[in-house]
Each structure stands twice: as C-alpha cells, then as structure tokens.
Design a protein around this motif. Structure first.
Motif, PDB file in Angstrom:
ATOM      1  N   PHE A 218       0.766  -1.217   0.256  1.00 51.19           N
ATOM      2  CA  PHE A 218       0.496   0.092   0.080  1.00 51.19           C
ATOM      3  C   PHE A 218       0.900   1.029  -0.147  1.00 51.19           C
ATOM      4  O   PHE A 218       0.784   2.652   0.375  1.00 51.19           O
ATOM      5  N   ALA A 219       2.354   0.761  -0.274  1.00 53.85           N
ATOM      6  CA  ALA A 219       2.778   2.118  -0.411  1.00 53.85           C
ATOM      7  C   ALA A 219       2.451   3.390  -1.746  1.00 53.85           C
ATOM      8  O   ALA A 219       1.470   1.962  -2.643  1.00 53.85           O
ATOM      9  N   GLY A 220       3.086   4.139  -2.121  1.00 58.48           N
ATOM     10  CA  GLY A 220       2.586   4.772  -3.102  1.00 58.48           C
ATOM     11  C   GLY A 220       3.041   4.592  -4.105  1.00 58.48           C
ATOM     12  O   GLY A 220       1.933   5.205  -5.045  1.00 58.48           O
ATOM     13  N   THR A 221       4.125   4.005  -4.055  1.00 58.23           N
ATOM     14  CA  THR A 221       4.509   3.442  -6.004  1.00 58.23           C
ATOM     15  C   THR A 221       3.519   1.786  -5.737  1.00 58.23           C
ATOM     16  O   THR A 221       4.530   1.498  -7.157  1.00 58.23           O
ATOM     17  N   ALA A 222       3.078   1.207  -4.852  1.00 60.36           N
ATOM     18  CA  ALA A 222       3.095  -0.067  -5.392  1.00 60.36           C
ATOM     19  C   ALA A 222       1.559  -0.080  -6.483  1.00 60.36           C
ATOM     20  O   ALA A 222       0.484   0.939  -6.214  1.00 60.36           O
ATOM     21  N   GLY A 223       1.453  -0.713  -7.320  1.00 58.75           N
ATOM     22  CA  GLY A 223       0.297  -0.889  -8.040  1.00 58.75           C
ATOM     23  C   GLY A 223      -1.142  -1.999  -8.084  1.00 58.75           C
ATOM     24  O   GLY A 223      -1.175  -2.615  -6.507  1.00 58.75           O
ATOM     25  N   VAL A 224      -2.093  -1.775  -8.317  1.00 58.63           N
ATOM     26  CA  VAL A 224      -2.912  -2.801  -7.924  1.00 58.63           C
ATOM     27  C   VAL A 224      -2.514  -3.992  -7.638  1.00 58.63           C
ATOM     28  O   VAL A 224      -3.598  -4.156  -7.240  1.00 58.63           O
ATOM     29  N   ILE A 225      -2.218  -4.447  -8.744  1.00 55.93           N
ATOM     30  CA  ILE A 225      -1.649  -5.926  -8.013  1.00 55.93           C
ATOM     31  C   ILE A 225      -1.555  -6.265  -6.709  1.00 55.93           C
ATOM     32  O   ILE A 225      -2.055  -7.320  -6.154  1.00 55.93           O
ATOM     33  N   GLU A 226      -0.179  -5.649  -6.513  1.00 57.11           N
ATOM     34  CA  GLU A 226      -0.301  -5.513  -5.097  1.00 57.11           C
ATOM     35  C   GLU A 226      -1.595  -4.823  -3.779  1.00 57.11           C
ATOM     36  O   GLU A 226      -1.015  -5.539  -2.993  1.00 57.11           O
ATOM     37  N   ASN A 227      -2.015  -4.314  -4.852  1.00 55.55           N
ATOM     38  CA  ASN A 227      -3.240  -3.385  -3.206  1.00 55.55           C
ATOM     39  C   ASN A 227      -4.256  -5.077  -3.031  1.00 55.55           C
ATOM     40  O   ASN A 227      -4.255  -4.445  -2.147  1.00 55.55           O
ATOM     41  N   LEU A 228      -4.640  -5.473  -3.916  1.00 56.27           N
ATOM     42  CA  LEU A 228      -5.537  -6.358  -4.036  1.00 56.27           C
ATOM     43  C   LEU A 228      -4.882  -7.847  -3.564  1.00 56.27           C
ATOM     44  O   LEU A 228      -5.458  -8.823  -3.023  1.00 56.27           O
ATOM     45  N   ARG A 229      -3.300  -8.234  -3.010  1.00 57.70           N
ATOM     46  CA  ARG A 229      -3.147  -9.354  -2.895  1.00 57.70           C
ATOM     47  C   ARG A 229      -3.463  -9.541  -1.241  1.00 57.70           C
ATOM     48  O   ARG A 229      -3.532 -10.192  -0.878  1.00 57.70           O
ATOM     49  N   VAL A 230      -3.866  -8.317  -0.414  1.00 57.29           N
ATOM     50  CA  VAL A 230      -4.350  -9.234   0.793  1.00 57.29           C
ATOM     51  C   VAL A 230      -6.017  -9.032   0.969  1.00 57.29           C
ATOM     52  O   VAL A 230      -6.265 -10.204   2.301  1.00 57.29           O
TER      53      VAL A 230
END
Length: 339
Positions: A218-230
């Motif tokens: 959820f860092a500023g540079t993270a993408g959608v795929i990373e956001n949805l991992r949780v």
C-alpha cells in the motif's frame, strides 16, 4: 458397407461415465500445468501469437519457455477433444432431457471459453512479467471459468454414473445459502489468482515480515495487483467461517449419510487450506507450495459442489395424508421432486 462411424449404444453408455471421470482428473492436471507456466514465467514462450506458437504450428528450435507453453497448449487442446467425445457419448447413450447431455455440453462450452480467455491473455501481452492491472482481472476470470468447468465435469460424471438430476429452484433457504457458499468460494478463488500473480511479480523481500509486505503493498509506488494481494487472506477467513456454518446448517436441514460425509470433507480441506495458506505466506510462496495450494483449492471447490449437490438432491416429495397440509416451500425440511 457404410463408412460412417457408429458406436453401439451400450458401448457408449459404458464408456460415458469412465470418460467423464477421466476428463475431470485430466483437467485438474492441466490446471496444475497451467500454474507451472505462470510460475516459470513461460507464458510468453510462444510470443504474442495464438493459437499459433511464434507464428508457426510447431515451433522450431524452441527454448525451454516455448516447450513449457506449447506443451500447455497441447494438453489444453486434448481437453477439448475429450469434451467433444464426452458430448458425443452423452448424446449417443442417453435419451432426450437426460442431465448428462446438459453437463457434457456445458463442459464443452466452458472449455472453449477457457481457451478463448487464455488466447486473449496471450494476444494482449498479459503474460510473463507483465504488471498490467488488466492481467489480474483476466487471471481472476480464468480461474472462475476453471472452477465452473471442474464443477460441470463433476456433475456430468455423476449424472453419467446414474446419479439423479437436480432442481435448482424452490430449494428454500438450503438453496439460497448453498449458492452463497459456492459464490464466496468462486470469488475467493479469483482473489487467490490475483494474489498468486502478485507473489510472482512482487515477491516479498528476504527477511521481511507479512506486516512489512502489506505496508509495501500500500505504498505510494504500489500498483493495483499489489493492493489487492491482501484481499485473498481476509476473504479466506470469511469464506471458511461461512462454509463451516453451511456444513452444520445442511446437516440439520438435509440430514443423511451423504451430507455428513461431504460436509466433513469440506471441513477437513478447509483446515488443510488454512495450513497451506499460512505456510505459503511464511515460506514466501515457493513454487511447490503454490501448486499444493492450488490443488487443495480445486479439491475444496469440487467437494463443496458435491456437498451442495447431495444436499439439494436430498429433496423428495412425501405423500400427503388426508387432511394434512404441505408446509410452505423453504421452511425446514420441505420436500420437492428431483428432475
């Protein structure tokens, strides 16, 4: 003598259930091999060509990635041939309106859709190391279609083996809560496909804790795929709790040996999946653990479909005694005719 191929009705009837069960097992293996393609990064082994591989029917001097991707296409193509044969045998050996005909035709349609989704993924370049958010969406749709295909093959195998047909409507709360359970499991699988993709593209750093990984997602540079991992682990807890309750509910509303057997199997696989899920996170998603997790997911889906099928097909009509009224549909253990 006619040159037309004919298969005796009795022979077709004998082979239909065998082929249906074989097709189910074979497709589980194809799914696992598809995961190997993703994990190895071989999805672009045939370039952006589909259905051809690197612009040709048979690749020349292929790389390892090309061999992996091309072999997956061959095994997937064999699934289609199995499905076509299944439809032929179903229509040859059963009468009009037999549920095995519907199951076989549905399986073929889903296999065709499976191939089209895979083709779209290749043609749009959503393979290998692509981090395009659309890849997560397509991956989720691919997994959902895969689960529906396995469910259709399972039902086809059951119906081909002489199991009764199924009425989906007028099942009361048993039907409603069962459909919710299947829907949650389907969404969970889709979320799991996105999480697996995130683990491939954004592998947690060595020595990092799960909390640190979530913060990075959820860092500023993270993408959608990373956001949805949780989303997947959170949804897994919710879905597991619901399926445990659903098993208890179905045991009460549709009691019987089959409901007891398959609800216990669901609970056992839920426990195994929880262990596999935590292990996958702790070990930072090694390939063998991802394959184990996927295999257990397929098994959990199939066992849950079996539980719901047995619960819904347990509905029967009871003779009405003179002067007695039939309870309204949907209350307690109301009975309906299977079709």
């Amino acid at each position: 003598m006619s040159g037309t191929l004919t298969v005796p009705r009795a022979a077709a009837g004998a082979w239909l259930p065998r082929l249906a069960w074989a097709a189910l097992i074979y497709n589980v293996l194809v799914i696992l091999w598809g995961a190997v393609v993703r994990i190895s990064g071989a999805g672009a082994g045939c370039g952006d060509h589909w259905p051809l591989c690197n612009g040709v029917v048979v690749p020349q001097s292929p790389t390892l990635h090309t061999v992996i991707e091309f072999s997956h296409r061959l095994t997937s193509g064999a699934s289609g041939l199995l499905a076509i044969t299944l439809v032929f045998l179903a229509f040859r050996s059963t009468g009009r309106g037999h549920p095995a005909r519907f199951g076989a035709a549905l399986s073929l349609g889903l296999i065709i859709l499976e191939g089209l989704v895979g083709g779209v993924q290749v043609l749009l370049g959503l393979t290998a190391q692509s981090t395009d958010p659309a890849r997560g969406f397509v991956q989720g749709v691919h997994l959902a279609n895969t689960f529906l295909l396995l469910g259709a093959l399972l039902l086809t195998a059951l119906w081909a083996s002489g199991a009764p047909g199924l009425r989906l409507r007028r099942q009361g709360l048993v039907g409603a809560w069962s459909y919710v359970g299947l829907g949650l499991l389907l969404v969970l699988g889709m979320a799991g496909a996105v999480t697996a993709l995130g683990d491939l593209l954004f592998l947690p750093a060595d020595g990092s804790t799960p909390i640190e990984t979530v913060k990075r997602d959820f860092a500023g540079t993270a993408g959608v795929i990373e956001n949805l991992r949780v989303v997947h682990p959170m949804l897994a807890v919710l879905t597991s709790a619901f399926l445990v309750w659903l098993g208890v509910f179905l045991r009460r509303e549709r009691p019987g040996a089959e409901t007891n057997r398959w609800s216990a199997a669901v609970w056992a696989l839920l426990a195994a999946q929880m262990v596999a899920g935590f292990s996958n996170v702790a070990l930072k998603a090694p390939a063998w653990m991802q394959l184990t997790h996927l295999l257990l997911a397929c098994a959990l889906w199939l066992v849950t479909v079996m539980l719901v099928y047995r619960a819904l097909s347990a509905l029967r009509v009871q003779p009405r005694a003179a002067g007695h009224s039939t309870p309204p549909a949907g209350q307690g253990r109301s009975r309906e005719v299977n079709v």
